[in-house]
Design an enzyme around this catalytic site. Structure first.
Site, PDB file in Angstrom:
ATOM      1  N   SER A 237       6.853   1.907  -0.329  1.00 58.24           N
ATOM      2  CA  SER A 237       6.940   1.891   1.136  1.00 58.24           C
ATOM      3  C   SER A 237       7.410   0.517   1.608  1.00 58.24           C
ATOM      4  CB  SER A 237       5.584   2.247   1.759  1.00 58.24           C
ATOM      5  OG  SER A 237       4.563   1.386   1.300  1.00 58.24           O
ATOM      6  N   THR A 270       2.922  -0.158  -1.911  1.00 59.11           N
ATOM      7  CA  THR A 270       3.524  -0.976  -0.860  1.00 59.11           C
ATOM      8  C   THR A 270       4.540  -1.929  -1.460  1.00 59.11           C
ATOM      9  OG1 THR A 270       1.911  -2.778  -1.058  1.00 59.11           O
ATOM     10  CG2 THR A 270       1.360  -0.956   0.433  1.00 59.11           C
ATOM     11  N   ASP A 271       5.511  -2.329  -0.649  1.00 56.44           N
ATOM     12  CA  ASP A 271       6.335  -3.472  -1.018  1.00 56.44           C
ATOM     13  C   ASP A 271       5.427  -4.703  -1.012  1.00 56.44           C
ATOM     14  OD1 ASP A 271       8.472  -5.089  -1.666  1.00 56.44           O
ATOM     15  OD2 ASP A 271       9.776  -4.346  -0.076  1.00 56.44           O
ATOM     16  N   TRP A 272       5.900  -5.780  -1.631  1.00 57.43           N
ATOM     17  CA  TRP A 272       5.047  -6.930  -1.943  1.00 57.43           C
ATOM     18  C   TRP A 272       4.666  -7.709  -0.681  1.00 57.43           C
ATOM     19  CZ3 TRP A 272       5.652  -3.912  -5.560  1.00 57.43           C
ATOM     20  CH2 TRP A 272       5.308  -4.164  -6.885  1.00 57.43           C
TER      21      TRP A 272
END
Length: 773
Positions: A237, A270-272
């Site tokens: 995401s 999630t993206d970082w």
């Protein structure tokens, strides 16, 4: 008594074993039931390689993989291992060296996503990514954080090089092939960035405001195709907001669309980053928070204890995580070698680049070069050839073949005087930076920015035209994570590049000698104003570590180019309707108060006022000329299309067309199937790509019949008022094209009865004024 004690001890051990089952693919529910709340939260949060041992986070590095972007946390008492997640998408990204050993751990730098898409060949992409996935497996990584699938909404997106196309059908099918190739090694992929992460400027907070129709038909459609066909283990995401809510906290996006509408079964990560509302992200459908920290674990525990997050929802996410873990090489205890076959993979990279490179111009059969040996090679890219972009998409590769070496390897003599000039310039720049202690590594050290070209004196150009047979100019651009490209001196040529083109063209043409331009670029640049100066233009994009060899092979005629554009080259930047809502010259260091689109706050949102009118859909509807149309690409031979046919099936149609090589050189042809819908009802593009296929190597005079399958659902447009996909009844024109403008054959398909497909109630409250071209 002793016998009784032994029996009781055995009973205690048995009860303990029952309470602490070791994870297998068949006992996931039992493990979930035995987990504490802290353990459930832990498995859903990545953790800088921190292990959870006996309920305590150790903080010690776990496992031998160095340079991985992230990991999942182990829980020792259940036999749950650490799994490793590493960057892509042009190859695996890990540290090439490690303390305590002289062994190296380089990975292959494969062609970037845009070049792979230029092949229009799903079998080729799958072959490339099968090799890529082998490196993931043999270096002990469980998931490759790729492919990147966001659409080329605007040419200046800094990460377009990672992505495939402006069209969702081409993008989605390329992504599916990519996923299937990597995952054939029993390792995972993470399709990203879901969704509408179409600019790097303020990517963490930008709100993409998009109508439900544009979202469904364009920005989600490529994900839908790839997820249904490829079945990626994970979905990433994105950072940005979508219609007012963070993508990572959007139940509409992560549950209603992804799982309910599309039937997705894998995990979402999630993206970082570390946005505050961890519980909201978990509730929306994020199973894994990356890169993760103890604060996020605490938030999940507190949210369950307070009643904010039902434990049943957390259990759902944990179950998804456990189902992921049991598929991984880490869980299987795969004995990885740390020695993939890099030599074989380099050859695959070279072959893929050669097959994907696009020939944009070839006046008077300039190419392939015959009887020509001596080359004047201009441009900093002759030495500093760009194999791939910067940021997480950069690969730590053992070497990059530059353009000088590529031409020499193809049998040409490259003028050493010019090379000495550029090498001295590069050395001076390097020495100056060292003297000034300037760090030129770029975003987080993940690949550096390129050196701007230097002026070549007119007298030197004239001398080159006297002594050599042909001129080659390399125009170089790089782009990457964390920043978008700029209009000035990036999309447009610099003054030095313009002067070089004019001066070299003049000097060589006066002597009846040719000029070839090589576009070693990470994204679309302006070509309309200068392309007439070149006799031939080759577009290799950022072609990987062996890409310059592939360019040399094409110039020498060892390979017949068959690549075609996966996007449109406009006449000018502002011909794209999205350009008025893109931060094309945004300067984060500019004085406060004003930005390129008015107030600086404007970069906090992006109105997608162009709606569905992106790329060729817009240019055709608006009747605007383009420099090069979508799907364009030349060959050293010619092809004819014949015997077009369409036959109805139970849920759509099957189309066939025969392709014949009518020239004198063996070659391949990528055929594009476009469909024009019946008039009436919703306003629609003049035609849309619905399928594509590529021939094998056809000898002169040889033919091949290609087959395409299209379902009625794939013909549908999204009616946002009714919240459903609709395929209108009537006659559909099925067109077989060599590009979006050049249609060589056509047939018809009749849908006797209108069909519709209802979807979840998602993204229905967005109000935006869209253009009508």
């Amino acid at each position: 008594m002793k016998k009784l004690l032994i029996t009781l001890s055995a009973l205690v051990c048995a009860i303990t074993a029952m309470a602490q089952p070791r994870l297998t693919k068949d006992n996931i529910d039992a493990v979930l039931k035995a987990m504490t709340l802290e353990e459930k939260a832990t498995i859903c949060v990545g953790g800088a390689r921190a292990a959870l041992v006996d309920g305590v986070t150790s903080g010690q590095a776990v496992g031998p993989v160095q340079g991985a972007a992230g990991n999942t946390r182990p829980i020792e008492r259940f036999g749950i291992p650490t799994t490793y997640l590493a960057d892509g998408p042009a190859g695996l990204r890990i540290n090439p060296t490690r303390e305590g050993t002289t062994q190296t751990f380089y990975c292959t730098g494969f062609p970037v996503g845009t070049l792979l898409a230029s092949s229009w060949d799903v079998d080729l992409v799958r072959k490339v990514t099968t090799a890529m996935g082998n490196e993931v497996l043999e270096y002990g990584v469980d998931v490759l954080l790729a492919p990147g699938v966001n659409l080329h909404r605007n040419p200046l997106n800094g990460r377009n090089f990672e992505y495939f196309s402006e069209d969702p059908v081409l993008s989605g099918n390329m992504a599916a092939a990519y996923i299937l190739g990597v995952q054939s090694n029993n390792v995972g992929t993470s399709i990203k960035h879901y969704a509408a992460n179409n600019q790097e400027t303020n990517r963490n907070e930008d709100d993409a405001i998009i109508s439900a129709r544009a979202l469904r038909e364009l920005y989600l459609k490529n994900f839908e195709i790839a997820i249904k066909k490829g079945k990626p283990w994970t979905v990433m995401s994105s950072y940005n907001k979508l219609d007012g809510k963070y993508s990572q906290q959007s139940e509409d996006l992560l549950t209603k669309v992804l799982r309910n509408d599309w039937g997705y079964k894998g995990i979402v990560m999630t993206d970082w980053g570390s946005k505050a509302a961890t519980a909201d992200a978990a509730a929306a459908g994020n199973d894994l928070m990356e890169p993760g920290n103890q604060t996020e674990i605490d938030r999940l525990v507190e949210a369950v204890q307070s009643g904010q997050l039902p434990e049943s929802v957390l259990d759902r996410n944990v179950r998804n995580m456990l189902e992921y873990i049991v598929k991984t090489p880490a869980f299987r205890k795969y004995n990885y070698s740390n020695k993939p076959d890099l030599k074989a993979h380099a050859q695959i990279a070279r072959d893929a680049a050669a097959e994907s490179i696009v020939l944009l111009r070839n006046q008077n059969v300039t190419l392939p070069l015959n009887g020509v040996k001596n080359v004047s090679l201009f441009g900093i890219g002759a030495i500093n050839f760009v194999a791939g972009g910067t940021g997480s998409g950069n690969v730590n590769k053992a070497y990059v073949v530059n353009m000088k070496e590529g031409l020499q390897n193809a049998g040409f003599n490259v003028d050493q005087g010019l090379m000495d000039y550029y090498e001295a310039y590069i050395a001076l720049d390097r020495a100056s930076k060292q003297l000034s202690a300037v760090d030129n590594r770029g975003f987080a050290g993940l690949g550096g920015s390129i050196l701007q070209d230097i002026e070549v004196p007119a007298a030197a150009i004239s001398y080159q035209a006297q002594r050599n047979d042909v001129a080659v100019i390399v125009i170089t651009r790089n782009a990457g994570e964390g920043a978008d490209r700029k209009l000035t001196d990036d999309f447009e040529l610099t003054a030095i590049e313009r002067d070089l083109l004019n001066n070299v063209a003049s000097a060589f043409h006066q002597r009846d000698k040719k000029l070839i331009v090589v576009l070693n670029v990470g994204g679309v640049i302006e070509t309309a104003s200068w392309k007439h100066l070149a006799d031939a233009i080759i577009l290799p994009w950022s072609p990987g570590q062996e890409g310059a060899n592939a360019v040399g092979d094409i110039i020498a005629g060892k390979v017949n180019p068959s690549g075609k554009l996966p996007m449109t080259f406009p006449m000018a930047y502002f011909d794209h309707p999205s350009s008025k809502n893109f931060p094309y010259d945004y300067n984060r260091n500019a004085p406060a108060g004003r930005g390129p689109r008015g107030p600086v706050k404007d970069v906090d949102y992006t109105n997608y006022e162009e709606g569905i009118w992106v790329g060729y859909r817009y240019f055709e509807k608006a009747g605007k000329d383009v420099s090069y149309p979508f799907g364009f690409g030349l060959s050293y031979t010619t092809f004819a299309y014949s015997k077009p046919s369409v036959k109805a099936t139970s849920d759509g149609f099957t189309a066939t067309v025969t392709v014949t090589n009518t020239g004198k050189v063996a070659g391949k042809e990528a055929v594009q199937l476009y469909v024009s819908a019946p008039s009436g009802g919703m306003v629609k593009p003049k035609k849309e790509l619905k399928a594509f296929a590529k021939t094998g190597m056809l000898q002169p005079g040889q033919s091949q019949t290609l087959t395409f399958t299209v379902s009625n659902y794939e013909l549908a447009s999204f009616n946002q008022a009714a919240n459903r996909w609709e395929a209108a009844a009537g006659n559909y024109s099925v067109k077989f094209g060599t590009d979006s403008e050049r249609i060589l054959a056509s047939a018809a398909y009749k849908l006797g009865k209108a069909q519709s497909w209802q979807v979840s109630d998602s993204f229905l409250d967005v109000a935006i004024n869209e253009i009508n071209p």
